[in-house]
Write a protein that holds these residues in place. Structure first.
Motif, PDB file in Angstrom:
ATOM      1  N   ALA A  78       0.831  -1.202   0.000  1.00  0.00           N
ATOM      2  CA  ALA A  78       0.000   0.000   0.000  1.00  0.00           C
ATOM      3  C   ALA A  78       0.868   1.256   0.000  1.00  0.00           C
ATOM      4  O   ALA A  78       0.539   2.251  -0.656  1.00  0.00           O
ATOM      5  CB  ALA A  78      -0.937  -0.010   1.210  1.00  0.00           C
ATOM      6  N   GLY A  79       1.989   1.217   0.717  1.00  0.00           N
ATOM      7  CA  GLY A  79       2.903   2.359   0.730  1.00  0.00           C
ATOM      8  C   GLY A  79       3.528   2.614  -0.621  1.00  0.00           C
ATOM      9  O   GLY A  79       3.664   3.771  -1.054  1.00  0.00           O
ATOM     10  N   LEU A  80       3.911   1.561  -1.316  1.00  0.00           N
ATOM     11  CA  LEU A  80       4.450   1.714  -2.662  1.00  0.00           C
ATOM     12  C   LEU A  80       3.386   2.244  -3.623  1.00  0.00           C
ATOM     13  O   LEU A  80       3.671   3.044  -4.519  1.00  0.00           O
ATOM     14  CB  LEU A  80       5.000   0.379  -3.164  1.00  0.00           C
ATOM     15  CG  LEU A  80       6.311  -0.085  -2.532  1.00  0.00           C
ATOM     16  CD1 LEU A  80       6.589  -1.541  -2.889  1.00  0.00           C
ATOM     17  CD2 LEU A  80       7.482   0.801  -2.983  1.00  0.00           C
ATOM     18  N   ALA A  81       2.141   1.807  -3.428  1.00  0.00           N
ATOM     19  CA  ALA A  81       1.061   2.227  -4.321  1.00  0.00           C
ATOM     20  C   ALA A  81       0.731   3.709  -4.163  1.00  0.00           C
ATOM     21  O   ALA A  81       0.439   4.396  -5.156  1.00  0.00           O
ATOM     22  CB  ALA A  81      -0.185   1.379  -4.063  1.00  0.00           C
ATOM     23  N   ASP A  82       0.769   4.213  -2.912  1.00  0.00           N
ATOM     24  CA  ASP A  82       0.396   5.620  -2.724  1.00  0.00           C
ATOM     25  C   ASP A  82       1.599   6.561  -2.658  1.00  0.00           C
ATOM     26  O   ASP A  82       1.445   7.766  -2.479  1.00  0.00           O
ATOM     27  CB  ASP A  82      -0.489   5.790  -1.477  1.00  0.00           C
ATOM     28  CG  ASP A  82       0.258   5.596  -0.166  1.00  0.00           C
ATOM     29  OD1 ASP A  82       1.498   5.468  -0.166  1.00  0.00           O
ATOM     30  OD2 ASP A  82      -0.409   5.555   0.891  1.00  0.00           O
ATOM     31  N   GLY A  83       2.814   6.016  -2.790  1.00  0.00           N
ATOM     32  CA  GLY A  83       4.000   6.847  -2.843  1.00  0.00           C
ATOM     33  C   GLY A  83       4.618   7.181  -1.505  1.00  0.00           C
ATOM     34  O   GLY A  83       5.657   7.851  -1.444  1.00  0.00           O
ATOM     35  N   SER A  84       4.001   6.734  -0.399  1.00  0.00           N
ATOM     36  CA  SER A  84       4.594   7.019   0.906  1.00  0.00           C
ATOM     37  C   SER A  84       5.867   6.208   1.129  1.00  0.00           C
ATOM     38  O   SER A  84       6.708   6.566   1.965  1.00  0.00           O
ATOM     39  CB  SER A  84       3.584   6.738   2.026  1.00  0.00           C
ATOM     40  OG  SER A  84       3.109   5.407   1.973  1.00  0.00           O
ATOM     41  N   ILE A  85       6.023   5.095   0.409  1.00  0.00           N
ATOM     42  CA  ILE A  85       7.285   4.359   0.347  1.00  0.00           C
ATOM     43  C   ILE A  85       7.781   4.455  -1.088  1.00  0.00           C
ATOM     44  O   ILE A  85       7.065   4.104  -2.026  1.00  0.00           O
ATOM     45  CB  ILE A  85       7.113   2.882   0.771  1.00  0.00           C
ATOM     46  CG1 ILE A  85       6.646   2.796   2.228  1.00  0.00           C
ATOM     47  CG2 ILE A  85       8.419   2.106   0.581  1.00  0.00           C
ATOM     48  CD1 ILE A  85       6.322   1.374   2.684  1.00  0.00           C
ATOM     49  N   ARG A  86       8.986   4.946  -1.266  1.00  0.00           N
ATOM     50  CA  ARG A  86       9.525   5.149  -2.608  1.00  0.00           C
ATOM     51  C   ARG A  86      10.198   3.889  -3.130  1.00  0.00           C
ATOM     52  O   ARG A  86      10.859   3.173  -2.364  1.00  0.00           O
ATOM     53  CB  ARG A  86      10.539   6.294  -2.598  1.00  0.00           C
ATOM     54  CG  ARG A  86       9.960   7.635  -2.193  1.00  0.00           C
ATOM     55  CD  ARG A  86       8.962   8.138  -3.229  1.00  0.00           C
ATOM     56  NE  ARG A  86       8.405   9.442  -2.869  1.00  0.00           N
ATOM     57  CZ  ARG A  86       8.963  10.591  -3.194  1.00  0.00           C
ATOM     58  NH1 ARG A  86      10.108  10.610  -3.874  1.00  0.00           N
ATOM     59  NH2 ARG A  86       8.395  11.730  -2.845  1.00  0.00           N
ATOM     60  N   PRO A  87      10.090   3.576  -4.407  1.00  0.00           N
ATOM     61  CA  PRO A  87      10.808   2.431  -4.981  1.00  0.00           C
ATOM     62  C   PRO A  87      12.302   2.554  -4.705  1.00  0.00           C
ATOM     63  O   PRO A  87      12.901   3.619  -4.881  1.00  0.00           O
ATOM     64  CB  PRO A  87      10.500   2.544  -6.480  1.00  0.00           C
ATOM     65  CG  PRO A  87       9.194   3.281  -6.540  1.00  0.00           C
ATOM     66  CD  PRO A  87       9.231   4.250  -5.400  1.00  0.00           C
ATOM     67  N   GLY A  88      12.891   1.464  -4.234  1.00  0.00           N
ATOM     68  CA  GLY A  88      14.305   1.462  -3.916  1.00  0.00           C
ATOM     69  C   GLY A  88      14.655   2.159  -2.619  1.00  0.00           C
ATOM     70  O   GLY A  88      15.836   2.296  -2.279  1.00  0.00           O
ATOM     71  N   GLY A  89      13.655   2.592  -1.865  1.00  0.00           N
ATOM     72  CA  GLY A  89      13.886   3.330  -0.629  1.00  0.00           C
ATOM     73  C   GLY A  89      14.182   2.437   0.565  1.00  0.00           C
ATOM     74  O   GLY A  89      14.412   1.223   0.431  1.00  0.00           O
ATOM     75  N   PRO A 165      18.428   9.335   4.371  1.00  0.00           N
ATOM     76  CA  PRO A 165      17.585  10.130   3.467  1.00  0.00           C
ATOM     77  C   PRO A 165      16.395   9.319   2.943  1.00  0.00           C
ATOM     78  O   PRO A 165      16.556   8.206   2.430  1.00  0.00           O
ATOM     79  CB  PRO A 165      18.540  10.505   2.331  1.00  0.00           C
ATOM     80  CG  PRO A 165      19.905  10.425   2.936  1.00  0.00           C
ATOM     81  CD  PRO A 165      19.846   9.307   3.938  1.00  0.00           C
ATOM     82  N   GLY A 166      15.212   9.878   3.116  1.00  0.00           N
ATOM     83  CA  GLY A 166      14.005   9.251   2.576  1.00  0.00           C
ATOM     84  C   GLY A 166      13.523   8.029   3.320  1.00  0.00           C
ATOM     85  O   GLY A 166      12.583   7.357   2.870  1.00  0.00           O
ATOM     86  N   ALA A 167      14.133   7.709   4.459  1.00  0.00           N
ATOM     87  CA  ALA A 167      13.731   6.510   5.197  1.00  0.00           C
ATOM     88  C   ALA A 167      12.318   6.671   5.771  1.00  0.00           C
ATOM     89  O   ALA A 167      11.906   7.771   6.155  1.00  0.00           O
ATOM     90  CB  ALA A 167      14.719   6.219   6.319  1.00  0.00           C
ATOM     91  N   VAL A 168      11.587   5.563   5.833  1.00  0.00           N
ATOM     92  CA  VAL A 168      10.215   5.553   6.335  1.00  0.00           C
ATOM     93  C   VAL A 168      10.133   4.618   7.533  1.00  0.00           C
ATOM     94  O   VAL A 168      10.528   3.452   7.451  1.00  0.00           O
ATOM     95  CB  VAL A 168       9.223   5.089   5.245  1.00  0.00           C
ATOM     96  CG1 VAL A 168       7.814   4.965   5.808  1.00  0.00           C
ATOM     97  CG2 VAL A 168       9.246   6.057   4.068  1.00  0.00           C
ATOM     98  N   TRP A 169       9.627   5.129   8.647  1.00  0.00           N
ATOM     99  CA  TRP A 169       9.366   4.289   9.823  1.00  0.00           C
ATOM    100  C   TRP A 169       8.006   3.631   9.637  1.00  0.00           C
ATOM    101  O   TRP A 169       6.982   4.303   9.529  1.00  0.00           O
ATOM    102  CB  TRP A 169       9.391   5.156  11.081  1.00  0.00           C
ATOM    103  CG  TRP A 169       9.064   4.421  12.354  1.00  0.00           C
ATOM    104  CD1 TRP A 169       9.119   3.080  12.575  1.00  0.00           C
ATOM    105  CD2 TRP A 169       8.628   5.006  13.591  1.00  0.00           C
ATOM    106  NE1 TRP A 169       8.763   2.769  13.862  1.00  0.00           N
ATOM    107  CE2 TRP A 169       8.455   3.938  14.508  1.00  0.00           C
ATOM    108  CE3 TRP A 169       8.386   6.313  13.996  1.00  0.00           C
ATOM    109  CZ2 TRP A 169       8.028   4.154  15.825  1.00  0.00           C
ATOM    110  CZ3 TRP A 169       7.965   6.529  15.310  1.00  0.00           C
ATOM    111  CH2 TRP A 169       7.799   5.465  16.203  1.00  0.00           C
ATOM    112  N   VAL A 170       7.973   2.314   9.618  1.00  0.00           N
ATOM    113  CA  VAL A 170       6.737   1.573   9.406  1.00  0.00           C
ATOM    114  C   VAL A 170       5.776   1.780  10.578  1.00  0.00           C
ATOM    115  O   VAL A 170       4.573   1.967  10.405  1.00  0.00           O
ATOM    116  CB  VAL A 170       7.039   0.077   9.195  1.00  0.00           C
ATOM    117  CG1 VAL A 170       5.760  -0.741   9.211  1.00  0.00           C
ATOM    118  CG2 VAL A 170       7.783  -0.119   7.873  1.00  0.00           C
TER     119      VAL A 170
END
Length: 348
Positions: A78-89, A165-170
């Motif tokens: 879902a994060g990849l689909a809505d952009g909140s998780i970036r590809p390769g991030g 950079p660009g890291a996302v905390w789940v």
């Protein structure tokens, strides 16, 4: 003469029906496409009648060995689909076991980097598996103010999220996609698998995502369902006093942001010894090799059954397999150590 005839073996019966040609190939794109559709089994050997029927949803049969496959898959996809998780991030999370392993699988499949923050109680097997799956493992060693490591781990997660950079905390304790994964997954499957309504749902709590997601979906189909949360002795989720706990996957030293106590009808607290003993009983009676939180659920059901009616139907969630608990729950020396601790409890 065939080898079977020469050996005196019986012939297999002839195939009477032609095998139909498949309409399409049944090939999955990845291991994560195999998550879900776990079976429900009746525990008639462990809980023989007369009395309430006890059923178990075997979430331990997910490909990664736990129900956390569901939340990891849903959160990442879902994060990849809505952009909140970036590809390769990069995704970052605090986990001592199953969720970390499931996230490592999801990151590997989707080409992400994963940093998992663990503590000294994380088993060496889990840390080795995380690394083999490509995760970076960070270990905190300083206990927090509650005597555990969760708050220390979360502080380190915050630091890493700021540093990378660009890291996302789940953040599985506060992420609504956690409970949604079980609403659309485990809960929806149970609503489809069961025709006769269950009277009670027994499920372990940690983030509270799985119990709430399952309960919300099941109550749409079975509105009279009563929900029993199985928590660990020493967990603070429902206002208990903090105390040492060893079995991962159940209980917490903080109250999850997702928790909605008004949706829970009853709470049963189970200690490490009772959970481990019940795991062994489950294995001996049913051949189900389950983890510590499943043992806690079995113990809670056994404690509750005497006050239930013979027409009641009990549904249990068994979250994970037992192979990651061989050096604790299924180890005799460890269990004896826990029994000794119970006789002389430590003071925080």
């Amino acid at each position: 003469m065939t080898a079977e005839k020469a050996a005196g073996l019986p012939h297999p019966p002839p195939i009477r029906e032609p095998i139909p040609e498949p309409s399409r190939e049944s090939v999955h794109e990845s291991l994560f496409d195999c998550v879900g559709d776990t079976p429900v089994v009746a525990l008639r050997r462990l809980f023989p009648g007369p009395g309430p029927e006890v059923l178990a949803k075997l979430e331990l049969m997910n490909p990664g060995g736990s129900m956390k496959d569901r939340s990891a898959r849903h959160i990442v996809e879902a994060g990849l689909a809505d952009g909140s998780i970036r590809p390769g991030g990069t995704v970052v999370e605090s986990s001592s076991g199953n969720f970390g392993i499931a996230l490592a699988m999801a990151a590997l499949v989707h080409g992400l980097r994963f940093v998992c923050v663990v503590d000294p109680k994380t088993t060496s097997a889990n840390k080795a598996l995380l690394r083999r799956l490509g995760a970076t493992v960070e270990t905190v060693t300083e206990p927090d103010e509650a005597g555990g490591y969760l708050h220390t781990r979360i502080r380190r997660v915050r630091e890493l999220t700021a540093e990378i950079p660009g890291a996302v905390w789940v953040n599985q304790y506060a992420n609504d996609r956690n409970w949604q994964a079980f609403y659309h997954g485990t809960g929806a499957e149970l609503a489809r698998q069961l025709v006769r309504p269950p009277s009670y749902l027994f499920a372990p709590v940690s983030t509270s995502g799985s119990i709430l997601g399952c309960a919300r979906r099941l109550r749409e189909s079975f509105p009279d369902l009563r929900v029993v949360a199985v928590d660990a002795v020493g967990s603070v989720i429902f206002g208990g006093a903090p105390a040492p706990r060893e079995i991962p996957g159940i209980g917490s030293s903080r109250v999850p942001e997702l928790l909605r106590p008004e949706e829970i009808d009853e709470v049963v607290h189970v200690d490490d010894v009772e959970a481990a003993e019940s795991c062994r009983e489950l294995l001996a009676a049913e051949g189900v090799f389950a983890g510590g939180s499943s043992g806690a659920v079995v113990a809670a059901i056994r404690r509750t059954l005497p006050r239930l009616g013979p027409a009641d139907r009990v549904l249990a969630i068994f979250p994970d397999r037992g192979d990651r608990y061989l050096d604790m729950v299924y180890d005799d020396a460890w269990l004896e150590q826990m029994r000794a601790r119970r006789r002389t409890p430590a003071v925080l």
